[in-house]
Write a protein that holds these residues in place. Sequence first.
Motif, PDB file in Angstrom:
ATOM      1  N   PHE A 173       0.808  -1.220   0.000  1.00  0.00           N
ATOM      2  CA  PHE A 173       0.000   0.000   0.000  1.00  0.00           C
ATOM      3  C   PHE A 173       0.843   1.272   0.000  1.00  0.00           C
ATOM      4  O   PHE A 173       0.355   2.338  -0.396  1.00  0.00           O
ATOM      5  N   VAL A 174       2.105   1.174   0.413  1.00  0.00           N
ATOM      6  CA  VAL A 174       2.926   2.372   0.567  1.00  0.00           C
ATOM      7  C   VAL A 174       3.163   3.078  -0.764  1.00  0.00           C
ATOM      8  O   VAL A 174       2.954   4.296  -0.896  1.00  0.00           O
ATOM      9  N   LEU A 175       3.622   2.336  -1.769  1.00  0.00           N
ATOM     10  CA  LEU A 175       3.965   2.961  -3.048  1.00  0.00           C
ATOM     11  C   LEU A 175       2.751   3.561  -3.758  1.00  0.00           C
ATOM     12  O   LEU A 175       2.831   4.703  -4.248  1.00  0.00           O
ATOM     13  N   PRO A 176       1.612   2.865  -3.868  1.00  0.00           N
ATOM     14  CA  PRO A 176       0.432   3.493  -4.478  1.00  0.00           C
ATOM     15  C   PRO A 176      -0.003   4.756  -3.739  1.00  0.00           C
ATOM     16  O   PRO A 176      -0.366   5.759  -4.375  1.00  0.00           O
ATOM     17  N   ALA A 177       0.023   4.702  -2.401  1.00  0.00           N
ATOM     18  CA  ALA A 177      -0.357   5.884  -1.625  1.00  0.00           C
ATOM     19  C   ALA A 177       0.591   7.041  -1.895  1.00  0.00           C
ATOM     20  O   ALA A 177       0.165   8.205  -2.026  1.00  0.00           O
TER      21      ALA A 177
END
Length: 239
Positions: free
Chosen positions: A24-28
Motif C-alpha cells: 500500500f505504501v507505493l500506491p499511496a
Amino acid sequence: MYNPTVARLTYRALLGRRRAAILFVLPALLILIAAAVRSFNGVDDQVASDVLGGFALATMVPLIGVIAGTGAIGPEIDDGSIVYLLSKPVKRSTIIFTKLLVAIAVTMAFSAIPTFVAGFILNGNGQQIAIAYTVAALVASIAYSALFLLLGTVSRHAVVIGLVYALVWETLFGSLVAGARTLSVQQWSLALAQKIGDGTTITSDVGLPLAVVLLVGVSVVATWYAGQKLRTLTLAGEE
C-alpha cells in the motif's frame, strides 16, 4: 490449470499484514505526489507523463512486481512449506500457473489502479495519458510477475536480484545506456503507452511490434521455465 486452494494460500501469503502494508505504501505515495504536483503545477500533460513514467511505471510497478512475484512462491521454497503443495495430487504446472495468476492480479491491483487514479488527478486523462500508462502498467504487471516468479523459483536471493534488475538495470542503466533499454520491460510497456497516447509526451526506444513479441515471449518462457524448475524439486524420500 487453476487451483482455488493454491490461489487462496497464495493470496493469504501475499496479503498478510506485513506484505500488505508494503504494497500500500507505493500506491499511496504516487497518489500523494500526483495531488501535490497538481496543486502546485496545475494541469500539465508533460508533467503528468513525467510523474507517471518516472515514478509509477519506472519504480512502483517493478517494485510491486518483485514483492508479488517472488512472494508468491519464494518464501514457501525457502522455509520448506512448498512440500505441502508438492505432496498433493496437483500438477506442478498448475501450481505455477495459479501462483502466476495471483501475482499478476495483485500487481495489477496495486499498480494499474493507482496509476489510473494518479493520471486523472494530474491532468484528467488529457491526451489519453492516464489510460496509456494504465495499460502500460497492466501489461508490465504480467511480464514482471512472470519474471520474478521465475526468480523466486530458482534463487533464494530472488528479492535482491529482482531489486537489482528493477532499480539498477531498468532505472539506472536504462537511463544511461541506450542498448539496455531494449532489454527493459519498462520500455516494452511504454511502446504500448506511446501508441495509445499522443506520441509526444510518451516515447519508447522499442518499436511496438518488437515490444509485443518480447512481452509475450518473456512472460511465456519465464512461466514455462518456472514450471520446469518446480518439477525438479523433490520431496524427501522421493527417488
